[in-house]
Design a protein around this motif. Structure first.
Motif, PDB file in Angstrom:
ATOM      1  N   ARG A  57       0.823  -1.216   0.000  1.00 14.81           N
ATOM      2  CA  ARG A  57       0.000   0.000   0.000  1.00 14.81           C
ATOM      3  C   ARG A  57       0.856   1.265   0.000  1.00 14.81           C
ATOM      4  NH1 ARG A  57      -4.091  -2.695   4.399  1.00 14.81           N
ATOM      5  NH2 ARG A  57      -5.374  -3.858   2.902  1.00 14.81           N
ATOM      6  N   THR A  58       1.827   1.296  -0.872  1.00 10.29           N
ATOM      7  CA  THR A  58       2.718   2.440  -0.945  1.00 10.29           C
ATOM      8  C   THR A  58       2.072   3.617  -1.672  1.00 10.29           C
ATOM      9  OG1 THR A  58       4.889   3.181  -1.719  1.00 10.29           O
ATOM     10  CG2 THR A  58       3.752   1.567  -3.082  1.00 10.29           C
ATOM     11  N   ARG A  59       2.511   4.813  -1.294  1.00 11.84           N
ATOM     12  CA  ARG A  59       2.088   6.026  -2.009  1.00 11.84           C
ATOM     13  C   ARG A  59       3.100   6.424  -3.077  1.00 11.84           C
ATOM     14  NH1 ARG A  59      -0.071   9.870   3.019  1.00 11.84           N
ATOM     15  NH2 ARG A  59      -1.737   8.456   3.704  1.00 11.84           N
ATOM     16  N   LEU A  60       4.124   5.616  -3.222  1.00 13.69           N
ATOM     17  CA  LEU A  60       5.136   5.874  -4.237  1.00 13.69           C
ATOM     18  C   LEU A  60       4.510   5.826  -5.625  1.00 13.69           C
ATOM     19  CD1 LEU A  60       8.233   6.199  -4.817  1.00 13.69           C
ATOM     20  CD2 LEU A  60       8.312   3.695  -5.014  1.00 13.69           C
ATOM     21  N   GLN A  61       4.828   6.823  -6.443  1.00 11.23           N
ATOM     22  CA  GLN A  61       4.278   6.894  -7.788  1.00 11.23           C
ATOM     23  C   GLN A  61       5.202   6.206  -8.792  1.00 11.23           C
ATOM     24  OE1 GLN A  61       1.142   8.220  -8.533  1.00 11.23           O
ATOM     25  NE2 GLN A  61       1.088   8.150  -6.285  1.00 11.23           N
ATOM     26  N   PRO A  62       4.623   5.397  -9.709  1.00 11.54           N
ATOM     27  CA  PRO A  62       5.460   4.756 -10.718  1.00 11.54           C
ATOM     28  C   PRO A  62       6.038   5.772 -11.704  1.00 11.54           C
ATOM     29  CG  PRO A  62       3.173   3.986 -10.843  1.00 11.54           C
ATOM     30  CD  PRO A  62       3.231   5.028  -9.792  1.00 11.54           C
ATOM     31  N   THR A  63       7.291   5.578 -12.066  1.00  6.85           N
ATOM     32  CA  THR A  63       7.958   6.397 -13.074  1.00  6.85           C
ATOM     33  C   THR A  63       8.761   5.464 -13.973  1.00  6.85           C
ATOM     34  OG1 THR A  63      10.033   6.716 -11.859  1.00  6.85           O
ATOM     35  CG2 THR A  63       8.237   8.248 -11.345  1.00  6.85           C
ATOM     36  N   SER A  64       9.334   6.031 -15.008  1.00  4.40           N
ATOM     37  CA  SER A  64      10.171   5.213 -15.891  1.00  4.40           C
ATOM     38  C   SER A  64      11.409   4.710 -15.153  1.00  4.40           C
ATOM     39  CB  SER A  64      10.591   6.023 -17.121  1.00  4.40           C
ATOM     40  OG  SER A  64      11.314   7.191 -16.726  1.00  4.40           O
ATOM     41  N   ARG A  65      11.847   5.450 -14.133  1.00  2.00           N
ATOM     42  CA  ARG A  65      13.065   5.065 -13.411  1.00  2.00           C
ATOM     43  C   ARG A  65      12.824   3.936 -12.413  1.00  2.00           C
ATOM     44  NH1 ARG A  65      17.538   7.591 -12.906  1.00  2.00           N
ATOM     45  NH2 ARG A  65      17.587   7.454 -10.623  1.00  2.00           N
ATOM     46  N   ASN A  66      11.636   3.859 -11.836  1.00  2.00           N
ATOM     47  CA  ASN A  66      11.405   2.808 -10.840  1.00  2.00           C
ATOM     48  C   ASN A  66      10.498   1.694 -11.367  1.00  2.00           C
ATOM     49  OD1 ASN A  66       8.797   3.841 -10.665  1.00  2.00           O
ATOM     50  ND2 ASN A  66       9.158   4.895  -8.726  1.00  2.00           N
ATOM     51  N   ALA A  67      10.431   1.554 -12.696  1.00  2.00           N
ATOM     52  CA  ALA A  67       9.578   0.520 -13.300  1.00  2.00           C
ATOM     53  C   ALA A  67       9.963  -0.872 -12.815  1.00  2.00           C
ATOM     54  CB  ALA A  67       9.666   0.602 -14.822  1.00  2.00           C
ATOM     55  N   GLU A  68      11.266  -1.133 -12.666  1.00  2.00           N
ATOM     56  CA  GLU A  68      11.718  -2.448 -12.205  1.00  2.00           C
ATOM     57  C   GLU A  68      11.200  -2.740 -10.804  1.00  2.00           C
ATOM     58  OE1 GLU A  68      15.860  -5.064 -11.799  1.00  2.00           O
ATOM     59  OE2 GLU A  68      15.969  -2.885 -12.074  1.00  2.00           O
ATOM     60  N   LEU A  69      11.178  -1.713  -9.972  1.00  2.00           N
ATOM     61  CA  LEU A  69      10.698  -1.870  -8.601  1.00  2.00           C
ATOM     62  C   LEU A  69       9.212  -2.245  -8.590  1.00  2.00           C
ATOM     63  CD1 LEU A  69      12.090  -1.662  -5.884  1.00  2.00           C
ATOM     64  CD2 LEU A  69      11.447   0.756  -5.798  1.00  2.00           C
ATOM     65  N   PHE A  70       8.426  -1.602  -9.441  1.00  2.00           N
ATOM     66  CA  PHE A  70       6.997  -1.907  -9.480  1.00  2.00           C
ATOM     67  C   PHE A  70       6.734  -3.285 -10.090  1.00  2.00           C
ATOM     68  CE2 PHE A  70       6.441   2.429  -8.236  1.00  2.00           C
ATOM     69  CZ  PHE A  70       5.231   2.424  -7.549  1.00  2.00           C
ATOM     70  N   THR A  71       7.622  -3.749 -10.942  1.00  3.18           N
ATOM     71  CA  THR A  71       7.519  -5.123 -11.433  1.00  3.18           C
ATOM     72  C   THR A  71       7.715  -6.099 -10.285  1.00  3.18           C
ATOM     73  OG1 THR A  71       8.305  -4.534 -13.644  1.00  3.18           O
ATOM     74  CG2 THR A  71       8.542  -6.832 -12.986  1.00  3.18           C
TER      75      THR A  71
END
Length: 207
Positions: free
Chosen positions: A157-171
């Motif tokens: 339940r993170t409030r972190l927003q997906p970006t092109s830089r953290n795409a791997e993290l969201f995967t």
């Protein structure tokens, strides 16, 4: 305000023992070749140290084992996880270790634009996956209450927003959530008591 008493253990000096002031300790070690001594916060820790060897109580791993002298200790054997993030968001790493030995079991990252809670969540799930292949269902500790709640709920339940830089993290987050949806948690998920036990043994030591 009353000054906290420190207990100085001298293993090698003019006289070995436990001293309750730096002046008394210094009288034993100042100018003594190869003197071995160290300060401790409480008497039980000092007494245990005096029964051991100087080498056991120097270095990072020894400093991370304050829980050895706590009245109530963590369950052993067990696994601890922790994360380190430089900034919010920032470069993120996480790892898992054996509680008692500090032996590193896994370490991942750095990943761009992460947060500490995301790292703690991923570390817990990574440890759960690892524990599936082990013969014993060891207890699993984290010092992040949020991450423990997220894992039990099966959702980051993170409030972190997906970006092109953290795409791997969201995967990785998506994979972790999918794993939790398909697997029952069969180990005990426990909160590491930092106040009673000191830093989590998986701590990266960057505070």
């Amino acid at each position: 305000m009353k000054t906290a008493v420190k207990y100085y253990v001298v293993w090698k000096g003019r006289q070995a023992g436990i001293f309750t002031s730096w002046q008394a300790c210094s009288a034993q070690v100042a100018g003594f070749p190869g003197a071995e001594y160290k300060a401790f916060e409480n008497l039980p820790a000092a007494e245990a140290a005096l029964r051991g060897r100087y080498e056991q109580f120097t270095g990072r791993q020894a400093q991370a084992q304050g829980w050895l002298f706590a009245p109530t200790r963590p369950l052993l054997p067990s696994i601890c996880v922790d994360a380190a993030c430089s900034g919010a968001p920032g470069p993120l790493e996480y790892r898992g270790v054996e509680t008692e030995s500090g032996r590193e079991i896994f370490r991942l990252g750095p990943y761009a634009e992460g947060t500490n809670n995301v790292g703690e969540f991923l570390a817990l799930v990574h440890a759960l996956v690892w524990l599936e292949s082990q013969p014993a269902a060891l207890p699993l500790y984290s010092d992040s209450e949020n991450a423990l709640i997220w894992v039990k709920a099966g959702k980051c339940r993170t409030r972190l927003q997906p970006t092109s830089r953290n795409a791997e993290l969201f995967t990785l987050i998506a994979r972790a959530e999918a794993w939790l949806a398909e697997h029952a948690i069969t180990v005990r998920l426990l909160k590491w008591d930092t106040k009673a036990w000191g830093e989590n043994p998986a701590d990266f030591g960057r505070k």
